[in-house]
Design a protein around this motif. Structure first.
Motif, PDB file in Angstrom:
ATOM      1  N   TYR A  51       9.692   7.109   3.914  1.00 53.47           N
ATOM      2  CA  TYR A  51      10.554   7.778   2.952  1.00 53.47           C
ATOM      3  C   TYR A  51      10.485   9.283   3.192  1.00 53.47           C
ATOM      4  N   ALA A  52      11.589   9.971   2.930  1.00 48.07           N
ATOM      5  CA  ALA A  52      11.622  11.417   3.123  1.00 48.07           C
ATOM      6  C   ALA A  52      10.579  12.103   2.243  1.00 48.07           C
ATOM      7  N   ASP A  53      10.097  13.232   2.715  1.00 46.30           N
ATOM      8  CA  ASP A  53       9.100  14.024   2.005  1.00 46.30           C
ATOM      9  C   ASP A  53       9.504  14.262   0.553  1.00 46.30           C
ATOM     10  N   ASN A  54      10.790  14.603   0.332  1.00 49.03           N
ATOM     11  CA  ASN A  54      11.237  14.966  -1.016  1.00 49.03           C
ATOM     12  C   ASN A  54      11.508  13.769  -1.918  1.00 49.03           C
ATOM     13  N   SER A  55      11.226  12.549  -1.428  1.00 52.42           N
ATOM     14  CA  SER A  55      11.372  11.376  -2.302  1.00 52.42           C
ATOM     15  C   SER A  55      10.306  11.363  -3.393  1.00 52.42           C
ATOM     16  N   VAL A  56       9.211  12.057  -3.165  1.00 53.21           N
ATOM     17  CA  VAL A  56       8.138  12.148  -4.161  1.00 53.21           C
ATOM     18  C   VAL A  56       8.450  13.293  -5.119  1.00 53.21           C
ATOM     19  N   THR A  57       8.653  12.934  -6.378  1.00 53.96           N
ATOM     20  CA  THR A  57       8.983  13.923  -7.413  1.00 53.96           C
ATOM     21  C   THR A  57       8.053  13.832  -8.621  1.00 53.96           C
ATOM     22  N   GLY A  58       7.411  12.690  -8.793  1.00 56.59           N
ATOM     23  CA  GLY A  58       6.551  12.476  -9.953  1.00 56.59           C
ATOM     24  C   GLY A  58       7.272  11.877 -11.140  1.00 56.59           C
ATOM     25  N   ASP A  59       8.615  11.724 -11.034  1.00 56.27           N
ATOM     26  CA  ASP A  59       9.374  11.181 -12.167  1.00 56.27           C
ATOM     27  C   ASP A  59       9.943   9.788 -11.897  1.00 56.27           C
ATOM     28  N   GLY A  60       9.580   9.193 -10.774  1.00 57.82           N
ATOM     29  CA  GLY A  60      10.027   7.832 -10.481  1.00 57.82           C
ATOM     30  C   GLY A  60      11.467   7.718 -10.038  1.00 57.82           C
ATOM     31  N   SER A  61      12.102   8.834  -9.712  1.00 58.20           N
ATOM     32  CA  SER A  61      13.531   8.809  -9.375  1.00 58.20           C
ATOM     33  C   SER A  61      13.837   8.197  -8.013  1.00 58.20           C
ATOM     34  N   GLU A  71      -0.583  13.727  -3.915  1.00 56.51           N
ATOM     35  CA  GLU A  71      -1.349  12.517  -4.217  1.00 56.51           C
ATOM     36  C   GLU A  71      -1.017  11.927  -5.590  1.00 56.51           C
ATOM     37  N   VAL A  72      -1.042  12.735  -6.626  1.00 59.24           N
ATOM     38  CA  VAL A  72      -0.822  12.216  -7.982  1.00 59.24           C
ATOM     39  C   VAL A  72       0.618  11.736  -8.145  1.00 59.24           C
ATOM     40  N   ALA A  73       1.581  12.599  -7.806  1.00 60.30           N
ATOM     41  CA  ALA A  73       2.993  12.237  -7.960  1.00 60.30           C
ATOM     42  C   ALA A  73       3.370  11.089  -7.037  1.00 60.30           C
ATOM     43  N   GLY A  74       2.852  11.096  -5.824  1.00 60.31           N
ATOM     44  CA  GLY A  74       3.209  10.067  -4.855  1.00 60.31           C
ATOM     45  C   GLY A  74       2.723   8.691  -5.240  1.00 60.31           C
ATOM     46  N   PHE A  75       1.472   8.590  -5.678  1.00 59.04           N
ATOM     47  CA  PHE A  75       0.963   7.283  -6.091  1.00 59.04           C
ATOM     48  C   PHE A  75       1.692   6.788  -7.335  1.00 59.04           C
ATOM     49  N   HIS A  76       2.100   7.704  -8.195  1.00 57.94           N
ATOM     50  CA  HIS A  76       2.879   7.327  -9.381  1.00 57.94           C
ATOM     51  C   HIS A  76       4.243   6.779  -8.967  1.00 57.94           C
ATOM     52  N   ASP A  77       4.954   7.518  -8.114  1.00 53.72           N
ATOM     53  CA  ASP A  77       6.314   7.128  -7.742  1.00 53.72           C
ATOM     54  C   ASP A  77       6.338   5.839  -6.929  1.00 53.72           C
ATOM     55  N   TYR A  78       5.503   5.757  -5.926  1.00 56.36           N
ATOM     56  CA  TYR A  78       5.549   4.608  -5.015  1.00 56.36           C
ATOM     57  C   TYR A  78       4.920   3.353  -5.614  1.00 56.36           C
ATOM     58  N   ALA A  79       4.253   3.494  -6.751  1.00 54.33           N
ATOM     59  CA  ALA A  79       3.719   2.306  -7.425  1.00 54.33           C
ATOM     60  C   ALA A  79       4.830   1.334  -7.802  1.00 54.33           C
ATOM     61  N   GLN A 139       5.224   8.221   2.597  1.00 54.87           N
ATOM     62  CA  GLN A 139       5.886   9.520   2.549  1.00 54.87           C
ATOM     63  C   GLN A 139       5.816  10.134   3.948  1.00 54.87           C
ATOM     64  N   SER A 140       6.946  10.659   4.434  1.00 52.74           N
ATOM     65  CA  SER A 140       6.982  11.058   5.834  1.00 52.74           C
ATOM     66  C   SER A 140       7.945  12.208   6.065  1.00 52.74           C
ATOM     67  N   ARG A 141       8.101  12.577   7.330  1.00 49.80           N
ATOM     68  CA  ARG A 141       9.038  13.620   7.730  1.00 49.80           C
ATOM     69  C   ARG A 141      10.311  13.030   8.331  1.00 49.80           C
ATOM     70  N   SER A 164       0.840  -1.191   0.000  1.00 46.51           N
ATOM     71  CA  SER A 164       0.000   0.000   0.000  1.00 46.51           C
ATOM     72  C   SER A 164       0.877   1.243   0.000  1.00 46.51           C
ATOM     73  N   THR A 165       0.298   2.357  -0.459  1.00 48.49           N
ATOM     74  CA  THR A 165       1.004   3.630  -0.555  1.00 48.49           C
ATOM     75  C   THR A 165       0.279   4.680   0.274  1.00 48.49           C
ATOM     76  N   TRP A 166       1.078   5.444   1.025  1.00 48.91           N
ATOM     77  CA  TRP A 166       0.530   6.519   1.848  1.00 48.91           C
ATOM     78  C   TRP A 166       1.345   7.790   1.567  1.00 48.91           C
ATOM     79  N   VAL A 167       0.666   8.826   1.052  1.00 48.72           N
ATOM     80  CA  VAL A 167       1.368  10.062   0.717  1.00 48.72           C
ATOM     81  C   VAL A 167       0.545  11.253   1.206  1.00 48.72           C
ATOM     82  N   PHE A 168       1.220  12.397   1.313  1.00 50.43           N
ATOM     83  CA  PHE A 168       0.522  13.625   1.691  1.00 50.43           C
ATOM     84  C   PHE A 168      -0.469  14.015   0.595  1.00 50.43           C
ATOM     85  N   LYS A 169      -1.584  14.588   1.009  1.00 48.43           N
ATOM     86  CA  LYS A 169      -2.638  14.942   0.071  1.00 48.43           C
ATOM     87  C   LYS A 169      -2.111  15.807  -1.070  1.00 48.43           C
ATOM     88  N   LYS A 170      -1.200  16.737  -0.743  1.00 45.94           N
ATOM     89  CA  LYS A 170      -0.685  17.651  -1.760  1.00 45.94           C
ATOM     90  C   LYS A 170       0.117  16.926  -2.837  1.00 45.94           C
TER      91      LYS A 170
END
Length: 218
Positions: A58-68, A9-17, A42-44, A1-7
């Motif tokens: 994972y650190a907040d900035n791990s979510v970028t939307g590009d899968g990095s 949501e799109v990039a986080g679900f993409h990356d953590y997939a 996604q966390s602090r 499962s994936t848990w990301v900050f609401k802000k």
């Protein structure tokens, strides 16, 4: 499962997939997954990643939307086997967690993205080790270190990974992977020391590896 900050949501679900296919790869290559679930969160956290068993932060900035974050996720997911299930019995053997997670990330990239990418990653780590001022004065397994946070260093991560890479070259792929799987099977949900890995690799390869382990780790 994936848990990301609401802000995010799109990039986080993409990356953590990516976590699903990474997890499936490790199950296939190492052993059955040792826990009932895996949550990628996604966390602090103060670290890039924190490999809590079954619930990785994972650190907040791990979510970028590009899968990095693929390498970061592979590293933390590798810890579910090495570090969380088969865990070092002593802090000074922390390379059994961090060196393993680092090298298994390279192996993942080797098998999924090709040898050239794995070699690039290994060369980068080697350059970092050689340029580290303390590289020649500190052993990988070093009981003299009083501040345990100081064990989170290049020896435990990059050099530990390279020790495994050299060991793989020494004994060959067949014996190396058999030895690693035997080591994990024996110490899953338990604790191990470096000597336990040495014994498993000697049994798998039929070689005496005492000099190798002493030279590179102690």
């Amino acid at each position: 499962s994936t848990w990301v900050f609401k802000k995010d949501e799109v990039a986080g679900f993409h990356d953590y997939a990516q976590g699903k296919s990474i997890l499936e790869w490790f199950v296939k290559e190492v052993a059955a997954y040792p826990w009932d679930k895996l949550a990628n969160v996604q966390s602090r956290t103060r670290y890039g990643g924190m490999e809590n068993a079954s619930c990785i932060f994972y650190a907040d900035n791990s979510v970028t939307g590009d899968g990095s974050c693929e390498a970061l996720m592979a590293h933390e997911i590798a810890h579910q086997w090495f570090g969380n299930s088969a865990s070092e019995a002593n802090w000074y053997d922390i390379w059994l967690s961090e060196g393993f997670a680092t090298y298994w990330t390279h192996i993942y990239f080797e098998k999924v993205h090709g040898q050239e990418e794995a070699t690039r990653r290994l060369k980068r780590d080697r350059a970092a080790i050689i340029s580290w001022p303390q590289a020649e004065s500190l052993a990988v397994v070093d009981p003299s270190i009083a501040d345990l946070n100081q064990l989170l260093n290049l020896n435990s991560y990059e050099k530990g990974s390279w020790v495994l890479h050299m060991l793989r070259d020494r004994v060959g792929d067949e014996a190396f992977f058999r030895g690693i799987k035997d080591y994990y099977a024996k110490f899953k949900l338990g604790n191990a020391l470096t000597i336990d890995l040495e014994n498993a690799m000697e049994a798998a390869s039929g070689e005496g590896l005492g000099t190798f382990f002493y030279q590179w780790l102690y």
